[in-house]
Design an enzyme around this catalytic site. Structure first.
Site, mmCIF file in Angstrom:
data_model
loop_
_atom_site.group_PDB
_atom_site.id
_atom_site.type_symbol
_atom_site.label_atom_id
_atom_site.label_comp_id
_atom_site.label_asym_id
_atom_site.label_seq_id
_atom_site.Cartn_x
_atom_site.Cartn_y
_atom_site.Cartn_z
ATOM 1 N N ASN A 32 47.801 21.382 43.499
ATOM 2 C CA ASN A 32 48.957 22.210 44.096
ATOM 3 C C ASN A 32 48.534 22.940 45.043
ATOM 4 O O ASN A 32 47.386 23.807 44.807
ATOM 5 C CB ASN A 32 49.153 23.108 42.493
ATOM 6 C CG ASN A 32 50.226 24.114 42.731
ATOM 7 O OD1 ASN A 32 50.878 24.248 44.010
ATOM 8 N ND2 ASN A 32 50.263 25.015 42.112
ATOM 9 N N LYS A 34 49.944 25.143 46.857
ATOM 10 C CA LYS A 34 50.738 26.544 46.733
ATOM 11 C C LYS A 34 51.202 26.680 48.200
ATOM 12 O O LYS A 34 51.533 25.814 48.941
ATOM 13 C CB LYS A 34 49.830 27.640 46.262
ATOM 14 C CG LYS A 34 49.179 27.135 44.930
ATOM 15 C CD LYS A 34 48.486 28.147 44.387
ATOM 16 C CE LYS A 34 47.916 27.778 42.832
ATOM 17 N NZ LYS A 34 47.394 28.918 42.056
ATOM 18 N N HIS A 118 55.459 27.206 36.877
ATOM 19 C CA HIS A 118 54.143 27.776 37.216
ATOM 20 C C HIS A 118 54.005 29.359 36.940
ATOM 21 O O HIS A 118 55.113 30.078 37.099
ATOM 22 C CB HIS A 118 53.833 27.354 38.808
ATOM 23 C CG HIS A 118 52.336 27.616 38.878
ATOM 24 N ND1 HIS A 118 51.841 29.111 39.098
ATOM 25 C CD2 HIS A 118 51.403 26.757 38.718
ATOM 26 C CE1 HIS A 118 50.620 29.053 39.128
ATOM 27 N NE2 HIS A 118 50.233 27.704 39.293
ATOM 28 N N GLU A 120 53.059 31.443 38.578
ATOM 29 C CA GLU A 120 53.357 32.436 39.846
ATOM 30 C C GLU A 120 54.858 32.509 40.123
ATOM 31 O O GLU A 120 55.368 33.376 40.723
ATOM 32 C CB GLU A 120 52.648 31.897 41.107
ATOM 33 C CG GLU A 120 50.987 32.149 40.817
ATOM 34 C CD GLU A 120 49.986 30.942 41.681
ATOM 35 O OE1 GLU A 120 50.724 30.483 42.672
ATOM 36 O OE2 GLU A 120 48.982 31.271 41.498
ATOM 37 N N GLU A 188 47.837 26.240 31.661
ATOM 38 C CA GLU A 188 46.988 27.095 32.496
ATOM 39 C C GLU A 188 47.146 28.520 32.044
ATOM 40 O O GLU A 188 48.062 29.216 32.349
ATOM 41 C CB GLU A 188 47.901 26.993 33.951
ATOM 42 C CG GLU A 188 47.831 25.692 34.656
ATOM 43 C CD GLU A 188 48.199 25.951 36.127
ATOM 44 O OE1 GLU A 188 47.502 25.334 36.783
ATOM 45 O OE2 GLU A 188 49.225 26.416 36.472
ATOM 46 N N GLY A 194 42.711 31.152 39.507
ATOM 47 C CA GLY A 194 42.188 31.560 40.940
ATOM 48 C C GLY A 194 41.015 32.519 40.490
ATOM 49 O O GLY A 194 40.775 33.423 41.555
ATOM 50 N N SER A 233 41.303 27.361 37.747
ATOM 51 C CA SER A 233 39.764 27.350 38.414
ATOM 52 C C SER A 233 39.108 26.115 37.990
ATOM 53 O O SER A 233 37.793 26.189 37.747
ATOM 54 C CB SER A 233 39.110 28.598 37.612
ATOM 55 O OG SER A 233 39.678 29.767 38.266
#
Ligand code: PGA
Length: 271
Positions: A32, A34, A118, A120, A188, A194, A233
């Site tokens: 991904n 992003k 996701h 985000e 996730e 991250g 991560s």
């Protein structure tokens, strides 16, 4: 598919040794990118990865670049073992939705997969489970495999509600018609994305078991064939340990997928 024995096990992983029947699927390894990658850099990264993939066995690999790079990368990955995916799609097939991309547009650009839900998108764009399920349905309608993301926040985990949240998200984020052939679920944990922090093997195993249990509550009986990915991560250092956890059928990789060498090490870590 031949049964594969994971190459590396930590003491923790060995303590929860996987039954032989639980790794009968090829892992799904998803990059991904992003909102990273201009044309030249994206092409260079994709070309390097395609070169690695041509040289050896790395599982089922899907790269999800920014939408602006899809057509260019389609040419780079043509004839290679690397498939292309979108990072999101709209719930509708077409229409007055400025700035959005439909699932059929992704398919037209060469995608076989799309990430939906996701964290985000959930946090930054207010997408709840119902919207995520509609997006997954749109993906299925366009012939794409939906990679549906779920995962608890730090607060959920700290308050002891992680598994409840995960199960509820799974049940709420899947549309009618979801099947292991057209859907994968990525667990996730929001706090791991991250951050450089990952759950331990036992927590990942418990979360993946809850994902499968949620699927089975929703679609009785078909959870065993579902591919459940871990994301958050993942690095070349921890990928082998994570991929050896019972119930982990692949990984969804953000930051570490922006290096072809690193992502390829992750792709090879399941062997
Ligand atoms: P990360 O992102 O690997 O950079 O933590 C994973 C993701 O958000 O899919």
């Amino acid at each position: 598919m031949r049964v594969r024995v994971p190459g590396r096990e930590t003491d923790n992983c060995r303590a929860t040794a996987m039954p032989p029947e639980s790794r009968h699927r090829r892992p799904l390894l998803v990059a991904n990118w992003k909102m990273n990658g201009l044309h030249a850099d994206g092409l260079a990264l994709a070309s390097a990865l395609a070169g690695h993939a041509a040289a050896g066995e790395g599982g089922d690999i899907v790269v999800c670049p920014p939408a602006t790079l899809l057509f260019a990368l389609r040419a780079v990955f043509a004839g290679s073992a690397v498939a292309l995916g979108g990072q999101d799609c709209h719930t509708a097939a077409a229409g007055a939705h400025t700035g959005d991309v439909s699932a059929s547009m992704l398919a037209d650009a060469g995608c076989t997969h799309v990430i939906v839900g996701h964290s985000e998108r959930r946090a930054g764009h207010g997408e709840g489970d119902e919207t995520v399920a509609e997006k997954a349905a749109a993906a299925h309608g366009a012939g794409l495999t939906a990679i549906v993301c779920v995962g608890e926040s730090a607060a959920d985990r700290d308050s002891g509600h992680a598994l409840t949240v995960i199960g509820r998200q799974v049940e709420g984020s899947l549309p009618d018609g979801a099947a292991p052939e057209n859907t994968a679920i990525a667990y996730e944990p929001v706090w791991a994305i991250g951050s450089g922090r990952t759950p331990g093997p036992a927590d990942i195993a418990a979360a993946h078991a809850e994902v499968r249990a949620g699927w089975e509550r929703r679609f009785s009986g078909s959870g065993a064939a579902l591919r459940v990915l871990y994301g958050g991560s993942v690095t070349a250092r921890n990928a082998g340990e994570i991929l050896a956890v019972p119930g982990v059928d692949g990984v969804l990789v953000g930051g570490a997928s922006l290096s072809a060498d690193t992502f390829w090490q992750i792709c090879r870590a399941w062997r």
